[in-house]
Design a protein around this motif. Sequence first.
Motif, PDB file in Angstrom:
ATOM      1  N   VAL A 284       0.852  -1.187   0.000  1.00  0.00           N
ATOM      2  CA  VAL A 284       0.000   0.000   0.000  1.00  0.00           C
ATOM      3  C   VAL A 284       0.892   1.243   0.000  1.00  0.00           C
ATOM      4  O   VAL A 284       2.007   1.214   0.538  1.00  0.00           O
ATOM      5  CB  VAL A 284      -0.935   0.030   1.224  1.00  0.00           C
ATOM      6  N   PRO A 285       0.432   2.332  -0.595  1.00  0.00           N
ATOM      7  CA  PRO A 285       1.266   3.533  -0.660  1.00  0.00           C
ATOM      8  C   PRO A 285       1.179   4.363   0.613  1.00  0.00           C
ATOM      9  O   PRO A 285       0.237   4.232   1.399  1.00  0.00           O
ATOM     10  CB  PRO A 285       0.654   4.295  -1.833  1.00  0.00           C
ATOM     11  N   GLU A 286       2.174   5.201   0.789  1.00  0.00           N
ATOM     12  CA  GLU A 286       2.042   6.299   1.746  1.00  0.00           C
ATOM     13  C   GLU A 286       1.114   7.327   1.102  1.00  0.00           C
ATOM     14  O   GLU A 286       1.244   7.629  -0.089  1.00  0.00           O
ATOM     15  CB  GLU A 286       3.389   6.956   2.008  1.00  0.00           C
ATOM     16  N   THR A 287       0.192   7.868   1.872  1.00  0.00           N
ATOM     17  CA  THR A 287      -0.737   8.869   1.365  1.00  0.00           C
ATOM     18  C   THR A 287      -0.437  10.207   2.018  1.00  0.00           C
ATOM     19  O   THR A 287      -0.338  10.302   3.242  1.00  0.00           O
ATOM     20  CB  THR A 287      -2.196   8.471   1.643  1.00  0.00           C
ATOM     21  N   TYR A 288      -0.282  11.229   1.190  1.00  0.00           N
ATOM     22  CA  TYR A 288      -0.008  12.576   1.676  1.00  0.00           C
ATOM     23  C   TYR A 288      -1.149  13.488   1.239  1.00  0.00           C
ATOM     24  O   TYR A 288      -1.444  13.577   0.040  1.00  0.00           O
ATOM     25  CB  TYR A 288       1.300  13.109   1.089  1.00  0.00           C
ATOM     26  N   VAL A 289      -1.776  14.126   2.194  1.00  0.00           N
ATOM     27  CA  VAL A 289      -2.804  15.118   1.875  1.00  0.00           C
ATOM     28  C   VAL A 289      -2.253  16.469   2.282  1.00  0.00           C
ATOM     29  O   VAL A 289      -2.085  16.760   3.469  1.00  0.00           O
ATOM     30  CB  VAL A 289      -4.128  14.820   2.604  1.00  0.00           C
ATOM     31  N   ILE A 290      -1.932  17.279   1.298  1.00  0.00           N
ATOM     32  CA  ILE A 290      -1.296  18.576   1.533  1.00  0.00           C
ATOM     33  C   ILE A 290      -2.206  19.667   0.993  1.00  0.00           C
ATOM     34  O   ILE A 290      -2.498  19.704  -0.207  1.00  0.00           O
ATOM     35  CB  ILE A 290       0.083  18.648   0.847  1.00  0.00           C
ATOM     36  N   GLU A 291      -2.684  20.508   1.884  1.00  0.00           N
ATOM     37  CA  GLU A 291      -3.623  21.572   1.517  1.00  0.00           C
ATOM     38  C   GLU A 291      -4.807  21.010   0.742  1.00  0.00           C
ATOM     39  O   GLU A 291      -5.293  21.597  -0.229  1.00  0.00           O
ATOM     40  CB  GLU A 291      -2.915  22.667   0.711  1.00  0.00           C
TER      41      GLU A 291
END
Length: 371
Positions: free
Chosen positions: A39-46
């Motif tokens: 599974v991927p790392e998920t980044y939610v930025i702004e």
Amino acid sequence: MLADLKELVLCEAFSADHAAVARSAEVVGALGARLLGAVPETYVIEGVTHLRWAFGTPRVLLLGHHDTVWPMGSLKTHPWSVVDGIARGPGVLDMKAGLVQMFHALASLPSPDGVCVLINGDEEVGSPTSRELIEESARGCAAAFVLEASANAEGALKTARKGTSRYEVVVHGKAAHAGLEPERGVNAAVEAAHQVLAIAGLGASMRTRMGTNGTTRSALGAPTITPTLLSAGSTLNTVPALAKISVDVRVPTLAAQDLTDQLMRKLTARTHGARLEVLGGRRRPPLEPESSAELFTLASAIASELGQEPLRGLAVGGASDGNYTAGVGCPTLDGLGAVGSGAHADTEHVRVTQIVPRTRLLAQLITRTRQ
């Protein structure tokens, strides 16, 4: 691969709709997890959703984006289809087919070790929230392969890209009644007219200046400085107190980008009492030919070994996230994604017969550069 491509195209991902981009990230993440076994790392930025997989100590960066320029509901007018070897649908070329090729190329190898996969959600608007993530992922890698579409319908790779800068020139004037006492005002619209002409002339001035020391010679051609959006005034009977000019800049070299910035900062008002404010600046650095030269030579050799048509490299004016990877010193080869044409247009399509050959080419590039 076509089934996977259909799944991605049917999940619309208009850049401006962060909820849609988040849904797209779930679909892309699930596809990657199935094919890569992680599974991927998920980044939610702004509010924007990006995905990253890292296997071991990355030596190779595979770079793509899952957002598109197509507004929500575009599937109604541009439905998914495969007819006579041509796949169509919003974002099919730019760049959902590239994502499918990326995943399948890596999945075809005995191990994904030594590879980082980064798929961002805001490339189409300049990658404002993902630039740091892209640059961080590229530093220390031996190669970055960008899965943007090919440079033309024949499958040429993108070996150079112009850098981009964006400016907004704000003209401050003074309001007055346009009928009773216009002489008491400072007309920002008139000053903006002077500035539009001055900015339009900067390109020629820049070519003259840089031509003197020979730094404009580039496969990318001459720099362009283009006034685009223009606004002024508030009401029909008021001398405009404010005007704004947007400026799009495309440059072939870092030297040209620096000189452009100097010239933009030196703009001066022509109207007595007016004041200028120059906002913005450099965005994507240029991807210069030197950054891709060795990787293109390798790709050409691999294509020959695989019995594919000889590869061609082209310099293009549009920018991509490959500009950022090249900007931090990572050798970068772009345009390794789908073969087709019509990106961002009603004619957007992918040549299905080229999907597997491009995937095999990428798999071999990964193998030979991650060692």
